[in-house]
Enzyme design. Structure first.
Site, PDB file in Angstrom:
ATOM      1  N   SER A 165      -0.374  -0.438   7.569  1.00 16.19           N
ATOM      2  CA  SER A 165      -1.291   0.384   6.777  1.00 16.19           C
ATOM      3  C   SER A 165      -1.307   1.791   7.367  1.00 16.19           C
ATOM      4  O   SER A 165      -0.253   2.408   7.526  1.00 16.19           O
ATOM      5  CB  SER A 165      -2.680  -0.254   6.739  1.00 16.19           C
ATOM      6  OG  SER A 165      -3.526   0.443   5.840  1.00 16.19           O
ATOM      7  N   THR A 166      -2.484   2.296   7.723  1.00 17.87           N
ATOM      8  CA  THR A 166      -2.630   3.678   8.188  1.00 17.87           C
ATOM      9  C   THR A 166      -1.686   3.986   9.347  1.00 17.87           C
ATOM     10  O   THR A 166      -1.712   3.318  10.369  1.00 17.87           O
ATOM     11  CB  THR A 166      -4.076   3.928   8.639  1.00 17.87           C
ATOM     12  OG1 THR A 166      -4.974   3.427   7.644  1.00 17.87           O
ATOM     13  CG2 THR A 166      -4.326   5.414   8.854  1.00 17.87           C
ATOM     14  N   HIS A 192       0.496  -0.541   2.908  1.00 14.95           N
ATOM     15  CA  HIS A 192      -0.602  -0.070   2.054  1.00 14.95           C
ATOM     16  C   HIS A 192      -0.317   1.379   1.684  1.00 14.95           C
ATOM     17  O   HIS A 192      -0.319   2.263   2.540  1.00 14.95           O
ATOM     18  CB  HIS A 192      -1.939  -0.156   2.787  1.00 14.95           C
ATOM     19  CG  HIS A 192      -2.327  -1.562   3.140  1.00 14.95           C
ATOM     20  ND1 HIS A 192      -3.307  -1.842   4.068  1.00 14.95           N
ATOM     21  CD2 HIS A 192      -1.887  -2.761   2.689  1.00 14.95           C
ATOM     22  CE1 HIS A 192      -3.451  -3.161   4.171  1.00 14.95           C
ATOM     23  NE2 HIS A 192      -2.602  -3.739   3.347  1.00 14.95           N
TER      24      HIS A 192
END
Length: 348
Positions: A165-166, A192
């Site tokens: 993700s991030t 993501h």
């Protein structure tokens, strides 16, 4: 209170973004109309986070990101229009050190952004919590891991599952870029990312690795040496597996952990369907997605790895997976490709 600098060449957009953040409890300490101003103001006001436009006069968002990371490292969230050009530019900015991206609905001068206020505030808070220097501690590599003397022997039909993700795109790229083609993995990547970006991300991975990588489509099938990136806003499930060839299904079933695609969905379905060797890796990111997937892969006899805290922009996803007790190794980002490869070598 989180302190933000808002950068956009449109006065209208600066006002809209500032109002949304103010209403969401974020203190907008200043604004900037171009990259040159942004670099100076980051040093002047030392914000916790910067929202950065892509296309601006004098100095664009990519150049500004590079300057800020060199002079005064600060977490940066790219705010990009939903265009191919902006998607490519945003991925380049993330390569320069930006932590994450948020797609402006409705175009460059968006009148629809206020309808996504909660998501924008959450994205800004998440990026503000990131370590902006983590990426600089990752040794980026686009060269496959050299093999030892003699031809390496690998187990048959291995599958690699990557969830991030991030802060994840650069780490995913570094892993796939260092993955030897001879290992013959089937690769499934869940990053993501807004749906307008995943096709460009897949093309970027395809260019930088020895594997043939594409954005997943419903019914896509892959064999060894091929990989799929989950399409934004769709879960990617392994729906079939036979003789080293796997098939995926895409769906828009309910979000899991508030995200779609979810890492857990892909990993759990892979653990259920794939009978041959599995390797699962969870990388930097906010939230708990991936923990259940790691448990499922471990339960199916697979090998499980997690990125360490020092090289993670945000340690949420790896930490939650580690807490399950089902992660075999916790490693720096630049050691993961070698560990992945080693996990499928045949015993001498």
């Amino acid at each position: 209170m989180t302190r933000a600098l808002v950068v956009d060449d449109s006065h209208f957009m600066r006002t809209v973004i500032s109002d949304i953040l103010d209403d969401g409890g974020i203190d907008v300490v200043d604004t900037a109309a171009n990259g040159t101003q942004a670099v100076r103001k980051v040093e002047d006001v030392d914000p916790d986070v910067v929202t950065m436009d892509v296309e601006m006069p004098e100095m664009n968002g990519i150049e500004a990101t590079e300057e800020i990371m060199a002079r005064h490292p600060t977490p940066i969230l790219m705010l990009s229009a939903l265009t191919t050009e902006d998607a490519d530019a945003t991925l380049e900015a993330m390569e320069k050190g930006a932590v994450d991206t948020f797609a402006k609905p409705g175009g460059t001068i968006s009148t629809e952004l206020s309808g996504h206020s909660e998501e924008l505030v959450t994205a800004v808070e998440d990026v503000a919590a990131a370590d902006p220097t983590a990426g600089h501690r990752v040794e980026q590599s686009t060269t496959a891991t050299p093999e030892p003397e003699g031809s390496a022997e690998y187990v048959d039909y291995p599958t690699l599952l990557i969830g991030a993700s991030t802060g994840g795109p650069n780490v995913v790229e570094s892993i796939l870029g260092a993955l030897p083609r001879a290992a013959d993995f089937r690769v499934l990547v869940v990053q993501h990312m807004p749906d307008q970006f995943t096709s460009r991300f897949a093309k970027r991975l395809d260019r930088s690795s020895e594997y043939d990588i594409a954005e997943a489509e419903d019914g896509s099938r892959i064999s060894g040496g091929e990989g799929l990136v989950a399409r934004g806003d769709y879960h990617m499930r392994v729906s079939g597996y036979s003789n080293g060839r796997l098939r995926v299904r895409l769906d828009k079933e309910e979000r899991k952990h508030s995200v779609r695609p979810a890492i857990d969905v892909t990993m759990e379905s892979a653990a259920d369907k794939i009978s041959d060797p599995l390797v699962a890796v969870v990388l930097t990111g906010m939230g708990t997605d991936g923990a259940s997937g790691i448990e499922a892969v471990k339960g199916a006899g697979g090998r499980t790895l997690a990125q360490d805290e020092a090289t993670s922009a945000v340690f949420g996803i790896p930490q939650r997976a580690i807490e399950t007790g089902c992660v075999d190794e916790v490693l720096a980002a630049d050691r993961l490709a070698e560990a992945i490869t080693d996990s499928i070598r045949r015993s001498s």
